[in-house]
Design a protein around this motif. Structure first.
Motif, PDB file in Angstrom:
ATOM      1  N   ASN A  93      16.030  57.660  31.880  1.00  0.00           N
ATOM      2  CA  ASN A  93      15.278  56.599  30.882  1.00  0.00           C
ATOM      3  C   ASN A  93      13.779  56.533  31.565  1.00  0.00           C
ATOM      4  O   ASN A  93      13.308  55.551  31.857  1.00  0.00           O
ATOM      5  CB  ASN A  93      16.238  55.493  30.365  1.00  0.00           C
ATOM      6  N   VAL A  94      13.034  57.543  32.421  1.00  0.00           N
ATOM      7  CA  VAL A  94      12.035  57.674  33.634  1.00  0.00           C
ATOM      8  C   VAL A  94      10.455  57.346  32.625  1.00  0.00           C
ATOM      9  O   VAL A  94      10.889  58.528  31.707  1.00  0.00           O
ATOM     10  CB  VAL A  94      12.085  58.295  34.857  1.00  0.00           C
ATOM     11  N   LYS A  95      10.581  57.197  32.828  1.00  0.00           N
ATOM     12  CA  LYS A  95       9.023  56.978  32.328  1.00  0.00           C
ATOM     13  C   LYS A  95       7.374  57.120  33.068  1.00  0.00           C
ATOM     14  O   LYS A  95       7.812  55.961  34.265  1.00  0.00           O
ATOM     15  CB  LYS A  95       8.038  56.324  31.391  1.00  0.00           C
ATOM     16  N   ALA A  96       6.194  57.919  32.906  1.00  0.00           N
ATOM     17  CA  ALA A  96       5.397  57.504  33.800  1.00  0.00           C
ATOM     18  C   ALA A  96       4.168  56.283  33.742  1.00  0.00           C
ATOM     19  O   ALA A  96       4.964  55.777  31.487  1.00  0.00           O
ATOM     20  CB  ALA A  96       4.121  58.860  33.992  1.00  0.00           C
ATOM     21  N   ALA A  97       3.433  55.594  34.287  1.00  0.00           N
ATOM     22  CA  ALA A  97       2.773  54.491  33.863  1.00  0.00           C
ATOM     23  C   ALA A  97       1.513  54.445  34.528  1.00  0.00           C
ATOM     24  O   ALA A  97       1.860  55.237  36.050  1.00  0.00           O
ATOM     25  CB  ALA A  97       3.136  53.388  33.854  1.00  0.00           C
ATOM     26  N   ILE A  98       0.150  54.436  34.418  1.00  0.00           N
ATOM     27  CA  ILE A  98      -1.224  54.499  34.684  1.00  0.00           C
ATOM     28  C   ILE A  98      -1.390  52.925  35.314  1.00  0.00           C
ATOM     29  O   ILE A  98      -1.494  52.437  33.781  1.00  0.00           O
ATOM     30  CB  ILE A  98      -2.050  55.380  33.832  1.00  0.00           C
ATOM     31  N   GLY A  99      -1.688  53.383  36.240  1.00  0.00           N
ATOM     32  CA  GLY A  99      -1.830  52.420  37.486  1.00  0.00           C
ATOM     33  C   GLY A  99      -3.909  51.616  37.471  1.00  0.00           C
ATOM     34  O   GLY A  99      -4.492  52.553  36.705  1.00  0.00           O
ATOM     35  N   ASP A 100      -3.979  50.691  37.561  1.00  0.00           N
ATOM     36  CA  ASP A 100      -5.734  50.169  37.295  1.00  0.00           C
ATOM     37  C   ASP A 100      -5.984  50.531  38.644  1.00  0.00           C
ATOM     38  O   ASP A 100      -7.347  50.976  38.796  1.00  0.00           O
ATOM     39  CB  ASP A 100      -5.542  49.271  38.023  1.00  0.00           C
TER      40      ASP A 100
END
Length: 166
Positions: A93-100
């Motif tokens: 249940n791993v997902k990527a996220a794009i940070g600031d």
């Protein structure tokens, strides 16, 4: 939640829940009791993203590459700490996220993560008079980590999703 004897003696009163374990962890809350830390999964990983973490337990290091979901780690795991239940169950249940820190979000042209994403979970939407902005589709993201290492500013994070996959 189970506390391992080793964890108790080391002053860890809860399992290392922040560690990103290999795909197909059979029993998440029991992983440390089932895994023998033999290192077989580390040795067979074709992209070498599995490394020995705290206490010698395998963890994923996406700075070394991506997970191809080949299943070699599962095949090598004799104690059964990694177990593929069925093809329809997600490996984790791993997902990527794009940070600031994302360059495109700061007005600098960059599309590296979108170009490397084989699932097209990261796409770039053109903006009038500006830099194309990243659009992230969590439903398409497999959590493979291909986008992580190529990001020139480290704006990509891969974390456990709050949803449970069973």
């Amino acid at each position: 939640m189970s506390i391992s004897r080793r964890g108790f003696l080391q002053g860890r009163l809860r399992p290392d829940s922040d560690a990103l374990r290999p795909p197909w962890v059979a029993r998440g809350d029991m992983f440390e009791e089932v895994c023998t830390r033999c290192g077989d999964c580390l040795r067979v990983c074709p992209t070498s993203i599995l490394i020995a973490g705290g206490g010698g337990f395998p963890v994923v290091d996406f700075s070394r590459g991506e997970c191809t979901f080949c299943g070699d780690c599962v095949t090598a795991c004799k104690p059964g700490a990694l177990m593929r239940r069925s093809e329809s169950v997600a490996p984790w249940n791993v997902k990527a996220a794009i940070g600031d820190a994302c360059l495109a979000r700061r007005g600098v042209e960059c599309r590296v993560c979108g170009e490397i994403c084989g699932e097209a979970a990261i796409r770039f939407r053109p903006t009038a008079g500006g830099v194309a902005q990243p659009q992230f589709d969590a439903g398409r993201c497999t959590g493979c980590g291909a986008c992580y290492a190529p990001c020139p500013v480290g704006a990509i994070a891969l974390t456990k999703n709050v949803e449970k996959h069973e």
